[in-house]
Design a protein around this motif. Structure first.
Motif, PDB file in Angstrom:
ATOM      1  N   TYR A 194       0.825  -1.208   0.000  1.00  0.00           N
ATOM      2  CA  TYR A 194       0.000   0.000   0.000  1.00  0.00           C
ATOM      3  C   TYR A 194       0.862   1.263   0.000  1.00  0.00           C
ATOM      4  O   TYR A 194       0.546   2.238  -0.675  1.00  0.00           O
ATOM      5  N   ALA A 195       1.952   1.260   0.748  1.00  0.00           N
ATOM      6  CA  ALA A 195       2.841   2.420   0.782  1.00  0.00           C
ATOM      7  C   ALA A 195       3.517   2.623  -0.571  1.00  0.00           C
ATOM      8  O   ALA A 195       3.706   3.760  -1.012  1.00  0.00           O
ATOM      9  N   LEU A 196       3.856   1.562  -1.249  1.00  0.00           N
ATOM     10  CA  LEU A 196       4.458   1.674  -2.571  1.00  0.00           C
ATOM     11  C   LEU A 196       3.453   2.212  -3.581  1.00  0.00           C
ATOM     12  O   LEU A 196       3.792   3.061  -4.413  1.00  0.00           O
ATOM     13  N   ALA A 197       2.213   1.755  -3.496  1.00  0.00           N
ATOM     14  CA  ALA A 197       1.177   2.242  -4.412  1.00  0.00           C
ATOM     15  C   ALA A 197       0.866   3.714  -4.157  1.00  0.00           C
ATOM     16  O   ALA A 197       0.551   4.455  -5.095  1.00  0.00           O
ATOM     17  N   ALA A 198       0.978   4.156  -2.905  1.00  0.00           N
ATOM     18  CA  ALA A 198       0.714   5.558  -2.563  1.00  0.00           C
ATOM     19  C   ALA A 198       1.958   6.431  -2.752  1.00  0.00           C
ATOM     20  O   ALA A 198       1.931   7.607  -2.424  1.00  0.00           O
ATOM     21  N   LYS A 199       3.050   5.861  -3.237  1.00  0.00           N
ATOM     22  CA  LYS A 199       4.318   6.574  -3.492  1.00  0.00           C
ATOM     23  C   LYS A 199       4.942   7.150  -2.221  1.00  0.00           C
ATOM     24  O   LYS A 199       5.624   8.158  -2.259  1.00  0.00           O
ATOM     25  N   ARG A 200       4.692   6.505  -1.084  1.00  0.00           N
ATOM     26  CA  ARG A 200       5.333   6.926   0.163  1.00  0.00           C
ATOM     27  C   ARG A 200       6.707   6.292   0.333  1.00  0.00           C
ATOM     28  O   ARG A 200       7.519   6.784   1.098  1.00  0.00           O
ATOM     29  N   VAL A 201       6.954   5.174  -0.345  1.00  0.00           N
ATOM     30  CA  VAL A 201       8.262   4.519  -0.329  1.00  0.00           C
ATOM     31  C   VAL A 201       8.666   4.245  -1.769  1.00  0.00           C
ATOM     32  O   VAL A 201       7.824   4.171  -2.661  1.00  0.00           O
ATOM     33  N   VAL A 202       9.965   4.097  -1.987  1.00  0.00           N
ATOM     34  CA  VAL A 202      10.454   3.760  -3.327  1.00  0.00           C
ATOM     35  C   VAL A 202      10.570   2.250  -3.446  1.00  0.00           C
ATOM     36  O   VAL A 202      10.703   1.537  -2.454  1.00  0.00           O
ATOM     37  N   ASP A 203      10.525   1.787  -4.685  1.00  0.00           N
ATOM     38  CA  ASP A 203      10.632   0.338  -4.880  1.00  0.00           C
ATOM     39  C   ASP A 203      12.063  -0.126  -4.642  1.00  0.00           C
ATOM     40  O   ASP A 203      13.003   0.657  -4.683  1.00  0.00           O
ATOM     41  N   ASP A 204      12.199  -1.407  -4.379  1.00  0.00           N
ATOM     42  CA  ASP A 204      13.505  -1.985  -4.070  1.00  0.00           C
ATOM     43  C   ASP A 204      14.400  -1.971  -5.298  1.00  0.00           C
ATOM     44  O   ASP A 204      13.944  -2.177  -6.427  1.00  0.00           O
ATOM     45  N   ASN A 205      15.684  -1.772  -5.065  1.00  0.00           N
ATOM     46  CA  ASN A 205      16.675  -1.811  -6.129  1.00  0.00           C
ATOM     47  C   ASN A 205      17.087  -3.259  -6.347  1.00  0.00           C
ATOM     48  O   ASN A 205      17.611  -3.898  -5.434  1.00  0.00           O
TER      49      ASN A 205
END
Length: 151
Positions: A39-50
């Motif tokens: 949910y945080a990734l979809a809301a752009k609160r966190v970046v995706d893993d490298n």
């Protein structure tokens, strides 16, 4: 029982009905954490893993690589034996019995001349280059060993 198998706290419980709810707390917590992260990734609160991060890298041990190579060659070897037996059965009239020792020996020798698993492992040790039809999901095909002449 089939989700997050690395978090099974108790090996004594074989059936899911006999496991108590407290035994699933680690699985439940991990599932909630993953859902919060999604949910945080979809809301752009966190970046995706490298994917190049060390956390996402896999350790490839020599025995695992040998086992993968041997399994691939053995699968080809067994497939070749089956196809040789099938060809022999279709060509001859009347067809020989599949339990006939001579038919099996001929198919085995033919398959061994084409799919000898030992030759691939010997080539790999001598050159450090991977000879594989599937690539074994590896990103490199060469440079696995250092040849003694280059030291």
């Amino acid at each position: 029982r089939h989700i997050f198998i690395h978090l099974s706290p108790s090996t004594e419980t074989s059936a899911i009905s006999s496991a108590s709810p407290s035994e699933f707390s680690a699985k439940h917590d991990l599932l909630l954490l993953m859902l919060q992260r999604l949910y945080a990734l979809a809301a752009k609160r966190v970046v995706d893993d490298n994917p190049d991060s060390l956390v996402n890298q896999e350790l490839l041990l020599p025995g695992h690589l040998w086992a993968m190579m041997f399994r691939e060659r053995l699968q080809g070897f067994l497939t070749c034996i089956g196809s040789e037996m099938k060809k022999t059965h279709e060509r001859k009239n009347p067809p020989p019995l599949m339990t006939d020792e001579k038919t099996f020996t001929t198919a085995l020798q033919s398959a061994l001349s084409r799919f000898d698993p030992g030759l691939v492992l010997e080539y790999f040790c001598a050159t450090g280059n991977l000879k594989s039809e599937s690539g074994l999901d590896l990103q490199q095909q060469a440079g696995f060993t250092i040849v003694a002449e280059r030291l």
